[in-house]
Design a protein around this motif. Sequence first.
Motif, PDB file in Angstrom:
ATOM      1  N   LEU A 173      51.721  41.343  44.159  1.00  9.97           N
ATOM      2  CA  LEU A 173      50.916  40.467  45.009  1.00  9.97           C
ATOM      3  C   LEU A 173      49.991  39.606  44.160  1.00  9.97           C
ATOM      4  CD1 LEU A 173      49.906  43.204  47.619  1.00  9.97           C
ATOM      5  CD2 LEU A 173      51.764  41.528  47.816  1.00  9.97           C
ATOM      6  N   CYS A 174      49.908  38.341  44.505  1.00 11.21           N
ATOM      7  CA  CYS A 174      49.134  37.355  43.746  1.00 11.21           C
ATOM      8  C   CYS A 174      47.633  37.451  44.034  1.00 11.21           C
ATOM      9  CB  CYS A 174      49.648  35.964  44.098  1.00 11.21           C
ATOM     10  SG  CYS A 174      48.694  34.617  43.390  1.00 11.21           S
ATOM     11  N   GLU A 175      46.860  37.743  42.991  1.00  8.59           N
ATOM     12  CA  GLU A 175      45.406  37.794  43.142  1.00  8.59           C
ATOM     13  C   GLU A 175      44.817  36.427  43.494  1.00  8.59           C
ATOM     14  OE1 GLU A 175      42.761  39.948  40.533  1.00  8.59           O
ATOM     15  OE2 GLU A 175      44.488  41.045  39.744  1.00  8.59           O
ATOM     16  N   ILE A 176      45.384  35.377  42.937  1.00 14.36           N
ATOM     17  CA  ILE A 176      44.862  34.033  43.233  1.00 14.36           C
ATOM     18  C   ILE A 176      44.955  33.748  44.727  1.00 14.36           C
ATOM     19  CG2 ILE A 176      45.283  31.553  42.918  1.00 14.36           C
ATOM     20  CD1 ILE A 176      46.005  32.179  39.993  1.00 14.36           C
ATOM     21  N   THR A 177      46.064  34.148  45.355  1.00  7.60           N
ATOM     22  CA  THR A 177      46.208  33.949  46.801  1.00  7.60           C
ATOM     23  C   THR A 177      45.104  34.687  47.551  1.00  7.60           C
ATOM     24  OG1 THR A 177      48.594  33.616  46.681  1.00  7.60           O
ATOM     25  CG2 THR A 177      47.709  34.336  48.803  1.00  7.60           C
ATOM     26  N   PHE A 178      44.822  35.916  47.156  1.00 10.91           N
ATOM     27  CA  PHE A 178      43.766  36.684  47.823  1.00 10.91           C
ATOM     28  C   PHE A 178      42.412  36.005  47.625  1.00 10.91           C
ATOM     29  CE2 PHE A 178      47.053  39.726  48.261  1.00 10.91           C
ATOM     30  CZ  PHE A 178      46.669  40.630  49.239  1.00 10.91           C
ATOM     31  N   GLN A 179      42.134  35.533  46.402  1.00 10.15           N
ATOM     32  CA  GLN A 179      40.849  34.871  46.126  1.00 10.15           C
ATOM     33  C   GLN A 179      40.710  33.573  46.908  1.00 10.15           C
ATOM     34  OE1 GLN A 179      41.095  34.455  41.884  1.00 10.15           O
ATOM     35  NE2 GLN A 179      40.675  36.612  41.505  1.00 10.15           N
ATOM     36  N   ARG A 180      41.715  32.720  46.830  1.00  9.10           N
ATOM     37  CA  ARG A 180      41.631  31.399  47.477  1.00  9.10           C
ATOM     38  C   ARG A 180      41.567  31.487  48.995  1.00  9.10           C
ATOM     39  NH1 ARG A 180      45.550  27.875  43.612  1.00  9.10           N
ATOM     40  NH2 ARG A 180      44.031  27.676  41.931  1.00  9.10           N
ATOM     41  N   ASN A 181      42.194  32.512  49.558  1.00 10.17           N
ATOM     42  CA  ASN A 181      42.182  32.685  51.012  1.00 10.17           C
ATOM     43  C   ASN A 181      41.084  33.638  51.472  1.00 10.17           C
ATOM     44  OD1 ASN A 181      44.649  31.198  52.195  1.00 10.17           O
ATOM     45  ND2 ASN A 181      45.426  32.189  50.346  1.00 10.17           N
ATOM     46  N   ARG A 182      40.246  34.037  50.526  1.00  9.25           N
ATOM     47  CA  ARG A 182      39.123  34.939  50.810  1.00  9.25           C
ATOM     48  C   ARG A 182      39.585  36.189  51.564  1.00  9.25           C
ATOM     49  NH1 ARG A 182      36.827  29.788  51.021  1.00  9.25           N
ATOM     50  NH2 ARG A 182      34.991  29.553  49.722  1.00  9.25           N
ATOM     51  N   ILE A 183      40.654  36.789  51.056  1.00  9.50           N
ATOM     52  CA  ILE A 183      41.180  38.026  51.619  1.00  9.50           C
ATOM     53  C   ILE A 183      40.760  39.157  50.685  1.00  9.50           C
ATOM     54  CG2 ILE A 183      43.255  39.311  52.270  1.00  9.50           C
ATOM     55  CD1 ILE A 183      44.693  36.564  52.525  1.00  9.50           C
ATOM     56  N   ASP A 184      40.075  40.132  51.241  1.00 12.94           N
ATOM     57  CA  ASP A 184      39.673  41.299  50.464  1.00 12.94           C
ATOM     58  C   ASP A 184      40.931  42.036  50.016  1.00 12.94           C
ATOM     59  OD1 ASP A 184      38.649  43.719  49.489  1.00 12.94           O
ATOM     60  OD2 ASP A 184      37.305  44.005  51.188  1.00 12.94           O
ATOM     61  N   LYS A 185      41.002  42.395  48.736  1.00 16.57           N
ATOM     62  CA  LYS A 185      42.169  43.115  48.219  1.00 16.57           C
ATOM     63  C   LYS A 185      42.373  44.456  48.931  1.00 16.57           C
ATOM     64  CE  LYS A 185      42.691  43.165  43.710  1.00 16.57           C
ATOM     65  NZ  LYS A 185      42.434  43.145  42.247  1.00 16.57           N
ATOM     66  N   ALA A 186      41.313  45.008  49.498  1.00 16.39           N
ATOM     67  CA  ALA A 186      41.421  46.267  50.239  1.00 16.39           C
ATOM     68  C   ALA A 186      42.247  46.100  51.516  1.00 16.39           C
ATOM     69  CB  ALA A 186      40.035  46.805  50.581  1.00 16.39           C
ATOM     70  N   LYS A 187      42.502  44.869  51.899  1.00 17.34           N
ATOM     71  CA  LYS A 187      43.312  44.586  53.088  1.00 17.34           C
ATOM     72  C   LYS A 187      44.806  44.771  52.806  1.00 17.34           C
ATOM     73  CE  LYS A 187      42.571  41.315  56.840  1.00 17.34           C
ATOM     74  NZ  LYS A 187      41.815  42.250  57.630  1.00 17.34           N
ATOM     75  N   ALA A 188      45.182  44.847  51.540  1.00 17.04           N
ATOM     76  CA  ALA A 188      46.592  45.085  51.188  1.00 17.04           C
ATOM     77  C   ALA A 188      46.969  46.503  51.600  1.00 17.04           C
ATOM     78  CB  ALA A 188      46.797  44.903  49.688  1.00 17.04           C
ATOM     79  N   ARG A 189      48.209  46.655  52.051  1.00 11.43           N
ATOM     80  CA  ARG A 189      48.692  47.988  52.433  1.00 11.43           C
ATOM     81  C   ARG A 189      48.675  48.909  51.217  1.00 11.43           C
ATOM     82  NH1 ARG A 189      51.756  48.293  57.504  1.00 11.43           N
ATOM     83  NH2 ARG A 189      52.026  46.193  58.307  1.00 11.43           N
ATOM     84  N   GLU A 190      48.360  50.155  51.477  1.00  9.08           N
ATOM     85  CA  GLU A 190      48.324  51.151  50.411  1.00  9.08           C
ATOM     86  C   GLU A 190      49.749  51.601  50.121  1.00  9.08           C
ATOM     87  OE1 GLU A 190      45.593  54.106  51.775  1.00  9.08           O
ATOM     88  OE2 GLU A 190      43.881  52.783  51.492  1.00  9.08           O
ATOM     89  N   ALA A 191      50.216  51.293  48.933  1.00  3.21           N
ATOM     90  CA  ALA A 191      51.577  51.648  48.536  1.00  3.21           C
ATOM     91  C   ALA A 191      51.646  51.735  47.022  1.00  3.21           C
ATOM     92  CB  ALA A 191      52.559  50.599  49.059  1.00  3.21           C
ATOM     93  N   ALA A 192      52.140  52.842  46.528  1.00  2.00           N
ATOM     94  CA  ALA A 192      52.236  53.037  45.078  1.00  2.00           C
ATOM     95  C   ALA A 192      53.192  52.051  44.428  1.00  2.00           C
ATOM     96  CB  ALA A 192      52.673  54.471  44.775  1.00  2.00           C
ATOM     97  N   PHE A 193      54.119  51.484  45.187  1.00  2.00           N
ATOM     98  CA  PHE A 193      55.095  50.541  44.637  1.00  2.00           C
ATOM     99  C   PHE A 193      54.554  49.111  44.574  1.00  2.00           C
ATOM    100  CE2 PHE A 193      55.936  51.029  49.180  1.00  2.00           C
ATOM    101  CZ  PHE A 193      55.892  49.719  49.630  1.00  2.00           C
ATOM    102  N   ALA A 194      53.349  48.892  45.066  1.00  2.00           N
ATOM    103  CA  ALA A 194      52.754  47.552  45.074  1.00  2.00           C
ATOM    104  C   ALA A 194      51.695  47.440  43.988  1.00  2.00           C
ATOM    105  CB  ALA A 194      52.137  47.256  46.433  1.00  2.00           C
ATOM    106  N   SER A 195      51.524  46.222  43.479  1.00  2.00           N
ATOM    107  CA  SER A 195      50.493  45.955  42.488  1.00  2.00           C
ATOM    108  C   SER A 195      49.963  44.547  42.679  1.00  2.00           C
ATOM    109  CB  SER A 195      51.060  46.112  41.073  1.00  2.00           C
ATOM    110  OG  SER A 195      52.043  45.124  40.832  1.00  2.00           O
ATOM    111  N   PHE A 196      48.791  44.317  42.130  1.00  2.80           N
ATOM    112  CA  PHE A 196      48.230  42.974  42.080  1.00  2.80           C
ATOM    113  C   PHE A 196      48.505  42.405  40.699  1.00  2.80           C
ATOM    114  CE2 PHE A 196      45.560  44.624  45.516  1.00  2.80           C
ATOM    115  CZ  PHE A 196      45.687  43.592  46.435  1.00  2.80           C
TER     116      PHE A 196
END
Length: 175
Positions: free
Chosen positions: A130-153
Amino acid sequence: MTDCTGTPSRRGLLAAAASGLAVAASAAAAAAPRDVGLAELKKEADIACLYHCDFGDAARFEQMLTNIANHYSAYDADPFALQLAIVAHGAGVKFFLKDLEGTAWAGDAAAMKSFDRVEALAKNGLKVHLCEITFQRNRIDKAKAREAAFASFVPSGVATVAALQAKGFAYMKVG
């Protein structure tokens, strides 16, 4: 379990160790996505492919998941023969959020329906970046990402696409 002298038995120690591993595995399965640098991304199978998800169309996302499932089926879901990853940025991150409240995609119920399929594919080794820039630019808290060990920022979705290609990943885009 102890033997007649009060010393822990081998069976008891093994059971305790297995129980601890099960707890650790359960915690890892529900872990929040961790931060991964571009240098950490590695090609670990002979065949490696990245699926580029920068779109928000739910039907297109479902088709991408079908293609990924077909890809795994051609290799009998062998994680040593095939390595697949999704790189999501822009509207593509919405499929990996716990909810869409407070985002530009609020009210898009169709986007919330596919995560069970993603989790099933992850059992074959699928990774999601998952793209951190997208989260920053859209003001989405990273904690809003689903909890999954297979996912990363990752620092940047497009930079990750390029980095994976440079490391030998083939490029796929649905639609």
